[in-house]
Scaffold this motif. Sequence first.
Motif, PDB file in Angstrom:
ATOM      1  N   GLY A  73    -110.584 -15.374 -80.579  1.00 36.74           N
ATOM      2  CA  GLY A  73    -110.239 -16.549 -79.800  1.00 36.74           C
ATOM      3  C   GLY A  73    -109.272 -16.252 -78.675  1.00 36.74           C
ATOM      4  O   GLY A  73    -109.017 -17.103 -77.812  1.00 36.74           O
ATOM      5  N   VAL A  74    -108.718 -15.034 -78.659  1.00 38.81           N
ATOM      6  CA  VAL A  74    -107.729 -14.622 -77.658  1.00 38.81           C
ATOM      7  C   VAL A  74    -108.035 -13.202 -77.211  1.00 38.81           C
ATOM      8  O   VAL A  74    -108.444 -12.367 -78.027  1.00 38.81           O
ATOM      9  N   ALA A  75    -107.831 -12.918 -75.922  1.00 38.82           N
ATOM     10  CA  ALA A  75    -107.950 -11.555 -75.406  1.00 38.82           C
ATOM     11  C   ALA A  75    -106.732 -11.244 -74.544  1.00 38.82           C
ATOM     12  O   ALA A  75    -106.155 -12.145 -73.914  1.00 38.82           O
ATOM     13  N   THR A  76    -106.341  -9.961 -74.524  1.00 35.99           N
ATOM     14  CA  THR A  76    -105.209  -9.526 -73.700  1.00 35.99           C
ATOM     15  C   THR A  76    -105.618  -8.335 -72.852  1.00 35.99           C
ATOM     16  O   THR A  76    -106.639  -7.682 -73.102  1.00 35.99           O
ATOM     17  N   ILE A  86    -105.362 -12.754 -71.215  1.00 45.61           N
ATOM     18  CA  ILE A  86    -106.293 -12.861 -70.092  1.00 45.61           C
ATOM     19  C   ILE A  86    -107.462 -13.788 -70.391  1.00 45.61           C
ATOM     20  O   ILE A  86    -108.218 -14.144 -69.482  1.00 45.61           O
ATOM     21  N   ALA A  87    -107.628 -14.203 -71.641  1.00 41.93           N
ATOM     22  CA  ALA A  87    -108.720 -15.110 -71.982  1.00 41.93           C
ATOM     23  C   ALA A  87    -108.395 -15.826 -73.280  1.00 41.93           C
ATOM     24  O   ALA A  87    -107.710 -15.283 -74.158  1.00 41.93           O
ATOM     25  N   ARG A  88    -108.888 -17.066 -73.390  1.00 40.13           N
ATOM     26  CA  ARG A  88    -108.714 -17.828 -74.622  1.00 40.13           C
ATOM     27  C   ARG A  88    -109.903 -18.771 -74.779  1.00 40.13           C
ATOM     28  O   ARG A  88    -110.338 -19.411 -73.821  1.00 40.13           O
ATOM     29  N   GLN A  89    -110.423 -18.836 -75.966  1.00 43.75           N
ATOM     30  CA  GLN A  89    -111.503 -19.766 -76.305  1.00 43.75           C
ATOM     31  C   GLN A  89    -111.140 -20.436 -77.624  1.00 43.75           C
ATOM     32  O   GLN A  89    -111.156 -19.790 -78.673  1.00 43.75           O
ATOM     33  N   THR A 164    -107.745 -20.294 -83.662  1.00 39.18           N
ATOM     34  CA  THR A 164    -108.149 -18.892 -83.798  1.00 39.18           C
ATOM     35  C   THR A 164    -108.644 -18.611 -85.217  1.00 39.18           C
ATOM     36  O   THR A 164    -108.367 -19.364 -86.148  1.00 39.18           O
ATOM     37  N   VAL A 165    -109.349 -17.508 -85.360  1.00 37.37           N
ATOM     38  CA  VAL A 165    -109.759 -16.985 -86.660  1.00 37.37           C
ATOM     39  C   VAL A 165    -109.321 -15.537 -86.728  1.00 37.37           C
ATOM     40  O   VAL A 165    -109.489 -14.779 -85.765  1.00 37.37           O
ATOM     41  N   SER A 166    -108.735 -15.142 -87.837  1.00 40.26           N
ATOM     42  CA  SER A 166    -108.324 -13.754 -88.013  1.00 40.26           C
ATOM     43  C   SER A 166    -108.891 -13.205 -89.320  1.00 40.26           C
ATOM     44  O   SER A 166    -109.186 -13.955 -90.242  1.00 40.26           O
ATOM     45  N   PHE A 167    -109.057 -11.904 -89.370  1.00 40.34           N
ATOM     46  CA  PHE A 167    -109.492 -11.254 -90.606  1.00 40.34           C
ATOM     47  C   PHE A 167    -108.953  -9.832 -90.640  1.00 40.34           C
ATOM     48  O   PHE A 167    -108.754  -9.196 -89.598  1.00 40.34           O
ATOM     49  N   THR A 168    -108.696  -9.349 -91.833  1.00 39.44           N
ATOM     50  CA  THR A 168    -108.224  -7.979 -92.014  1.00 39.44           C
ATOM     51  C   THR A 168    -109.397  -7.044 -92.256  1.00 39.44           C
ATOM     52  O   THR A 168    -110.473  -7.469 -92.685  1.00 39.44           O
ATOM     53  N   PHE A 169    -109.184  -5.759 -91.984  1.00 41.60           N
ATOM     54  CA  PHE A 169    -110.283  -4.795 -92.070  1.00 41.60           C
ATOM     55  C   PHE A 169    -109.756  -3.418 -92.451  1.00 41.60           C
ATOM     56  O   PHE A 169    -108.551  -3.139 -92.380  1.00 41.60           O
ATOM     57  N   LEU A 192    -117.014 -14.088 -78.384  1.00 45.16           N
ATOM     58  CA  LEU A 192    -115.651 -14.609 -78.365  1.00 45.16           C
ATOM     59  C   LEU A 192    -114.672 -13.575 -77.816  1.00 45.16           C
ATOM     60  O   LEU A 192    -114.869 -12.365 -78.004  1.00 45.16           O
ATOM     61  N   PRO A 193    -113.589 -14.019 -77.173  1.00 43.43           N
ATOM     62  CA  PRO A 193    -112.511 -13.079 -76.863  1.00 43.43           C
ATOM     63  C   PRO A 193    -111.857 -12.627 -78.164  1.00 43.43           C
ATOM     64  O   PRO A 193    -111.811 -13.372 -79.147  1.00 43.43           O
ATOM     65  N   ALA A 194    -111.364 -11.398 -78.179  1.00 46.62           N
ATOM     66  CA  ALA A 194    -110.759 -10.865 -79.406  1.00 46.62           C
ATOM     67  C   ALA A 194    -109.688  -9.854 -79.049  1.00 46.62           C
ATOM     68  O   ALA A 194    -109.669  -9.282 -77.956  1.00 46.62           O
ATOM     69  N   VAL A 195    -108.804  -9.635 -80.014  1.00 49.69           N
ATOM     70  CA  VAL A 195    -107.708  -8.705 -79.831  1.00 49.69           C
ATOM     71  C   VAL A 195    -107.351  -8.092 -81.182  1.00 49.69           C
ATOM     72  O   VAL A 195    -107.559  -8.721 -82.226  1.00 49.69           O
ATOM     73  N   MET A 196    -106.862  -6.874 -81.159  1.00 45.03           N
ATOM     74  CA  MET A 196    -106.347  -6.260 -82.379  1.00 45.03           C
ATOM     75  C   MET A 196    -104.913  -6.742 -82.565  1.00 45.03           C
ATOM     76  O   MET A 196    -104.044  -6.461 -81.742  1.00 45.03           O
ATOM     77  N   SER A 197    -104.655  -7.462 -83.639  1.00 41.69           N
ATOM     78  CA  SER A 197    -103.342  -8.077 -83.819  1.00 41.69           C
ATOM     79  C   SER A 197    -102.414  -7.274 -84.720  1.00 41.69           C
ATOM     80  O   SER A 197    -101.205  -7.544 -84.757  1.00 41.69           O
ATOM     81  N   GLN A 198    -102.933  -6.295 -85.451  1.00 39.96           N
ATOM     82  CA  GLN A 198    -102.078  -5.430 -86.283  1.00 39.96           C
ATOM     83  C   GLN A 198    -102.879  -4.188 -86.644  1.00 39.96           C
ATOM     84  O   GLN A 198    -104.098  -4.254 -86.824  1.00 39.96           O
ATOM     85  N   LEU A 199    -102.183  -3.038 -86.731  1.00 40.67           N
ATOM     86  CA  LEU A 199    -102.895  -1.800 -87.072  1.00 40.67           C
ATOM     87  C   LEU A 199    -101.955  -0.808 -87.738  1.00 40.67           C
ATOM     88  O   LEU A 199    -100.818  -0.600 -87.291  1.00 40.67           O
ATOM     89  N   THR A 200    -102.443  -0.186 -88.818  1.00 41.88           N
ATOM     90  CA  THR A 200    -101.743   0.891 -89.518  1.00 41.88           C
ATOM     91  C   THR A 200    -102.728   2.024 -89.766  1.00 41.88           C
ATOM     92  O   THR A 200    -103.853   1.784 -90.213  1.00 41.88           O
ATOM     93  N   ARG A 201    -102.319   3.234 -89.456  1.00 47.88           N
ATOM     94  CA  ARG A 201    -103.172   4.388 -89.784  1.00 47.88           C
ATOM     95  C   ARG A 201    -102.777   4.873 -91.173  1.00 47.88           C
ATOM     96  O   ARG A 201    -101.658   5.337 -91.387  1.00 47.88           O
ATOM     97  N   THR A 202    -103.687   4.747 -92.116  1.00 51.50           N
ATOM     98  CA  THR A 202    -103.394   5.066 -93.514  1.00 51.50           C
ATOM     99  C   THR A 202    -103.794   6.481 -93.900  1.00 51.50           C
ATOM    100  O   THR A 202    -103.370   6.965 -94.948  1.00 51.50           O
TER     101      THR A 202
END
Length: 309
Positions: A73-76, A86-89, A164-169, A192-202
């Motif tokens: 729902g959001v892009a940066t 830069i975008a929102r839906q 917005t909708v978020s999901f973990t992966f 949809l616009p999208a963005v990575m909102s959190q990231l950890t390298r495991t």
Amino acid sequence: MDGILPVYKPSGMTSADVVSKLRYLLQMRRIGHSGTLDPSVDGVLPIALGAATKAVPALMALGKTYTGEVLLGVATETEDLDGAEIARQRLVAPLDVAAIDAAMASLTGDIVQIPPMYSAVKVNGRRLYDYARHGEQVERPRRAAHVYAFTRTAAPVFDEAAGTVSFTFTATVSKGTYIRTLAVDVGQALGLPAVMSQLTRTQSGGFTLAQTLDLRALSRETAPEAAQAHLRPIEYAYPTVPRVSLTAAQWGDVQNGKALLLSQTAPQLALMQGATLKAIYHRVGELYRPDVMFLANVWMNGDTMNESL
């Protein structure tokens, strides 16, 4: 000190910051890292010390695993939350879970990505982020990557107030894969616009978070002992390459960079002098020839010297 040191990089530090801090803590210059992590990303960062810096390409080829979150729902401009929007839906209802899973499945296997403008990829001798910071447009190169797995790890969360909708992966990928771009591509597949909102390298270079050394509490007095306890031999970068113990005569030939005639058939061999890796040779016809030389490597960590990979 020659070997591979799995380090925990906290968010807020660059990979170069980690190298700089280690140079101060260990009082050594020959240090390199195997794969840049963005400042906002935390996780496993394998560090090569001394002679192990020659093994960085092999470490990077071992693949990486991440956990994170995608926000729909959001892009940066940077494809993460550090950049300007830069975008929102606005979303007015939860998304179909099957549609999200299908979009993620479409991005597994061999894929082609266009790196983010805010990345360290060079075009005409300049980093893409340098073009972006100066407001300049440049054609970005297309890059091949492989996504071994890209799966959702929890039910999507619909935020009605934010729209917005978020999901973990979790994602396991080859070197050169941009997880930020993977998140954006999921959004594109869903329209949809999208963005990575959190990231950890495991996981990276065969190391997990549980094996890492956290530098934040170390001083110049405590760091050498802590690093030595976490240090692993250079051959950790070559987990599938068979090892061969050198005879005295063969060791003399290796020191002079000579080819060897060996009763082996593997495409590569790890040549050992006792418990210490001295070279990686590759097969050319009937002979094995030098690939990467570690003649200066002196493995001193007796606690892990004979540990299996």
